[in-house]
Design a protein around this motif. Structure first.
Motif, PDB file in Angstrom:
ATOM      1  N   ILE A 113     -66.900  38.098  41.032  1.00  0.00           N
ATOM      2  CA  ILE A 113     -66.662  37.826  43.073  1.00  0.00           C
ATOM      3  C   ILE A 113     -68.279  37.211  43.223  1.00  0.00           C
ATOM      4  O   ILE A 113     -69.125  37.104  42.397  1.00  0.00           O
ATOM      5  CB  ILE A 113     -66.450  39.325  43.825  1.00  0.00           C
ATOM      6  N   ARG A 114     -67.678  35.993  43.173  1.00  0.00           N
ATOM      7  CA  ARG A 114     -69.343  35.154  44.169  1.00  0.00           C
ATOM      8  C   ARG A 114     -68.958  34.587  45.708  1.00  0.00           C
ATOM      9  O   ARG A 114     -67.693  34.547  46.580  1.00  0.00           O
ATOM     10  CB  ARG A 114     -69.510  34.205  43.386  1.00  0.00           C
ATOM     11  N   PRO A 115     -69.927  35.327  46.532  1.00  0.00           N
ATOM     12  CA  PRO A 115     -69.869  34.825  48.051  1.00  0.00           C
ATOM     13  C   PRO A 115     -69.893  33.102  48.472  1.00  0.00           C
ATOM     14  O   PRO A 115     -70.050  31.912  47.176  1.00  0.00           O
ATOM     15  CB  PRO A 115     -71.561  34.584  48.407  1.00  0.00           C
ATOM     16  N   LEU A 116     -69.526  31.836  49.451  1.00  0.00           N
ATOM     17  CA  LEU A 116     -70.091  30.806  49.633  1.00  0.00           C
ATOM     18  C   LEU A 116     -71.199  30.626  49.983  1.00  0.00           C
ATOM     19  O   LEU A 116     -71.773  31.674  50.284  1.00  0.00           O
ATOM     20  CB  LEU A 116     -68.892  30.683  50.354  1.00  0.00           C
ATOM     21  N   ARG A 117     -71.284  29.233  49.305  1.00  0.00           N
ATOM     22  CA  ARG A 117     -72.612  28.959  49.647  1.00  0.00           C
ATOM     23  C   ARG A 117     -72.992  28.361  50.873  1.00  0.00           C
ATOM     24  O   ARG A 117     -73.968  29.114  51.213  1.00  0.00           O
ATOM     25  CB  ARG A 117     -73.309  27.723  48.825  1.00  0.00           C
ATOM     26  N   ARG A 118     -72.091  27.931  51.883  1.00  0.00           N
ATOM     27  CA  ARG A 118     -72.704  27.539  53.015  1.00  0.00           C
ATOM     28  C   ARG A 118     -70.936  27.313  53.607  1.00  0.00           C
ATOM     29  O   ARG A 118     -70.679  27.056  53.374  1.00  0.00           O
ATOM     30  CB  ARG A 118     -73.320  26.140  53.132  1.00  0.00           C
ATOM     31  N   VAL A 119     -71.349  28.546  54.952  1.00  0.00           N
ATOM     32  CA  VAL A 119     -70.252  28.643  56.149  1.00  0.00           C
ATOM     33  C   VAL A 119     -71.137  28.154  57.779  1.00  0.00           C
ATOM     34  O   VAL A 119     -72.440  28.741  57.792  1.00  0.00           O
ATOM     35  CB  VAL A 119     -70.200  30.281  56.347  1.00  0.00           C
ATOM     36  N   GLY A 120     -70.231  27.767  58.198  1.00  0.00           N
ATOM     37  CA  GLY A 120     -70.501  27.170  59.258  1.00  0.00           C
ATOM     38  C   GLY A 120     -69.164  27.444  60.206  1.00  0.00           C
ATOM     39  O   GLY A 120     -68.892  27.854  60.620  1.00  0.00           O
ATOM     40  N   VAL A 121     -70.899  28.894  61.425  1.00  0.00           N
ATOM     41  CA  VAL A 121     -69.896  28.928  62.371  1.00  0.00           C
ATOM     42  C   VAL A 121     -70.170  28.690  63.556  1.00  0.00           C
ATOM     43  O   VAL A 121     -71.382  27.640  64.691  1.00  0.00           O
ATOM     44  CB  VAL A 121     -71.091  30.593  62.845  1.00  0.00           C
ATOM     45  N   TYR A 122     -68.553  27.695  64.639  1.00  0.00           N
ATOM     46  CA  TYR A 122     -68.913  27.796  65.859  1.00  0.00           C
ATOM     47  C   TYR A 122     -68.838  29.060  66.880  1.00  0.00           C
ATOM     48  O   TYR A 122     -67.957  29.353  67.077  1.00  0.00           O
ATOM     49  CB  TYR A 122     -67.489  26.950  65.462  1.00  0.00           C
ATOM     50  N   VAL A 123     -69.343  28.640  67.403  1.00  0.00           N
ATOM     51  CA  VAL A 123     -69.914  28.933  69.094  1.00  0.00           C
ATOM     52  C   VAL A 123     -69.628  29.081  70.278  1.00  0.00           C
ATOM     53  O   VAL A 123     -70.412  27.406  70.674  1.00  0.00           O
ATOM     54  CB  VAL A 123     -70.689  29.941  69.495  1.00  0.00           C
ATOM     55  N   PRO A 124     -68.493  28.758  70.775  1.00  0.00           N
ATOM     56  CA  PRO A 124     -67.700  27.446  71.891  1.00  0.00           C
ATOM     57  C   PRO A 124     -68.744  28.345  73.241  1.00  0.00           C
ATOM     58  O   PRO A 124     -69.525  29.001  73.262  1.00  0.00           O
ATOM     59  CB  PRO A 124     -66.390  28.880  72.450  1.00  0.00           C
ATOM     60  N   GLY A 125     -68.602  27.039  74.147  1.00  0.00           N
ATOM     61  CA  GLY A 125     -69.582  27.403  75.896  1.00  0.00           C
ATOM     62  C   GLY A 125     -68.463  26.741  76.856  1.00  0.00           C
ATOM     63  O   GLY A 125     -68.868  26.317  77.739  1.00  0.00           O
ATOM     64  N   GLY A 126     -67.243  27.177  76.537  1.00  0.00           N
ATOM     65  CA  GLY A 126     -66.023  26.883  77.487  1.00  0.00           C
ATOM     66  C   GLY A 126     -66.630  27.751  78.754  1.00  0.00           C
ATOM     67  O   GLY A 126     -67.501  27.708  80.063  1.00  0.00           O
TER      68      GLY A 126
END
Length: 433
Positions: A113-126
């Motif tokens: 089991i290994r974690p992903l290296r890099r994750v992007g989080v989108y935060v909306p603003g509508g």
């Protein structure tokens, strides 16, 4: 709210895949970001978000984060910290460990089991900013061990003052230290392909409008995505013991999200159905977001009257709702029969907003009936697994004939010969001895 019999009700909610024009726009934006990087990113930020930036201004600075803290109430900071602690504690229980199993014949099998290296989080603003969604995306990734988490959000979620300070504080409290002021399909493409200013990621998660959803679909395969989420949903399963005021309030708590949100009561009681219908109308007139909630209730709301609790549960399983509240005399007794629901809230004091903000389970839950096969976001969404196989000579020779039989039945002689060459060589070695 309209009251209908179970046999008469059919909620048809086609998944929003966008118009041909919207799909074409997203393909163009994604293609431009892939080809031009920062230049296209800045161009679309100016034309679509009406904010002119230089590449050096894309990243949110530490000074901006500190300024955001001065613009929010201390009570909010305390609340977001308490919620973060609960969310972290819940997700810590989901962690998996690698394992290895030594077989009697000397072979070793296992899973790494290994974690992903890099994750992007989108935060909306509508229509609204959702600091709670920052926590629900970031914290499971942190618990999984993801070393790099980057957040993107439109440059003016807080109006003329820039990014909403509550979003920035929530991100800072969750431990995010890399944030960019970009939104829309262009932000998704930048995360997927990378630019000079934004390094590409392995996975993109977080809600957004139709252009964000289409962009996530466009880049899926190059990167992983969480889901293509639809409008929010709630179903309340109630018997004659349910409090109509509580039921109406909880239905409206989801209806106010979006005109496309759905709020449905399934009840065995005609009396509760009538009282809830009247109570929804009364409470609607008091809501600040009345217009949004009313459109949701009128177009996608319903009260379904069933002849028995078992029939009501069958309706629930058919709907497979995102959120299910069970307001019956003995709610725990229903659990064994409920097969399809993203999150289940038992009893009159487990109002859906308890889960949205504070209890700890993730509030990013499958929508549009996908709870039939999908699950809420959790730590598993941010790990990857590698199978481990170390066969011993004894194991290979003992199973070689079986492996070669299966390979040849599939017409793959090269597979069979990869085993056969070892069998022959080991046989020759034994004869030489």
């Amino acid at each position: 709210m309209k009251i209908v019999q179970a046999a008469q009700f059919d909620l048809r909610r086609d998944v929003e895949y966008g118009s041909e024009e919207q799909v074409a726009i997203v393909k163009r934006i994604v293609g431009d970001i892939k080809a031009e990087g920062d230049a296209a990113l800045l161009r679309y930020t100016e034309s679509l978000d009406h904010t002119k930036l230089e590449a050096s201004q894309l990243r949110v600075t530490d000074a901006e984060l500190q300024a955001a803290y001065s613009r929010v109430e201390p009570s909010f900071i305390e609340a977001i910290a308490a919620a973060a602690a609960n969310i972290r504690a819940f997700h810590e229980r989901q962690k998996r460990n690698s394992w290895m199993d030594l077989q009697p014949d000397g072979s070793l099998l296992g899973q790494i089991i290994r974690p992903l290296r890099r994750v992007g989080v989108y935060v909306p603003g509508g229509k609204a900013a959702y600091p709670s969604s920052v926590l629900m995306n970031v914290i499971p990734a942190q618990v999984a061990g993801v070393p790099e988490i980057v957040m993107v959000t439109p440059p003016a979620t807080g109006g003329r003052e820039g990014i909403d300070p509550y979003i920035l504080v929530a991100a800072a409290e969750a431990g995010v230290n890399e944030m960019y002021r970009v939104g829309g399909a262009q932000a998704i493409a930048a995360l997927a392909y990378g630019t000079d200013s934004i390094e590409r990621v392995d996975k993109i998660c977080g809600p957004g409008n139709i252009y964000v959803a289409l962009a996530k679909r466009e880049v899926y395969g190059l990167v992983d995505i969480d889901s293509l989420a639809g409008p929010s949903e709630i179903v309340v399963l109630a018997d004659e013991t349910a409090d109509p005021e509580y039921v109406a309030a909880d239905l409206l708590s989801q209806a106010e999200h979006d005109e496309l949100a759905s709020a449905i009561l399934v009840t065995t009681s005609e009396r509760v159905a009538e009282y809830v219908s009247a109570e929804v109308e009364r409470q609607l007139s008091l809501l600040p977001r009345e217009n949004i909630a009313r459109a949701s209730i009128e177009n996608y709301g319903a009260i379904i009257v069933t002849g028995s609790l078992e029939e009501g549960i069958a309706v629930v399983n058919r709907l497979a709702p995102e959120h299910l509240e069970v307001m019956v005399q003995n709610p725990v007794d229903c659990l064994g029969l409920i097969e399809n629901a993203g999150a289940i809230f038992l009893g009159p004091y487990s109002s859906e907003p308890v889960g949205d903000y504070f209890a700890g389970p993730n509030h990013i839950i499958p929508t549009n009936g996908t709870a039939r096969f999908a699950s809420p976001v959790d730590v598993d969404d941010f790990i990857k697994k590698s199978s481990l196989i170390q066969y011993s000579k004894q194991a290979l020779l003992a199973n070689a004939a079986t492996i070669m039989e299966l390979a040849r039945r599939e017409g793959l002689e090269g597979h069979a010969r990869a085993i056969e060459v070892r069998v022959n060589k080991e046989g020759a070695a034994r004869r030489a001895d």
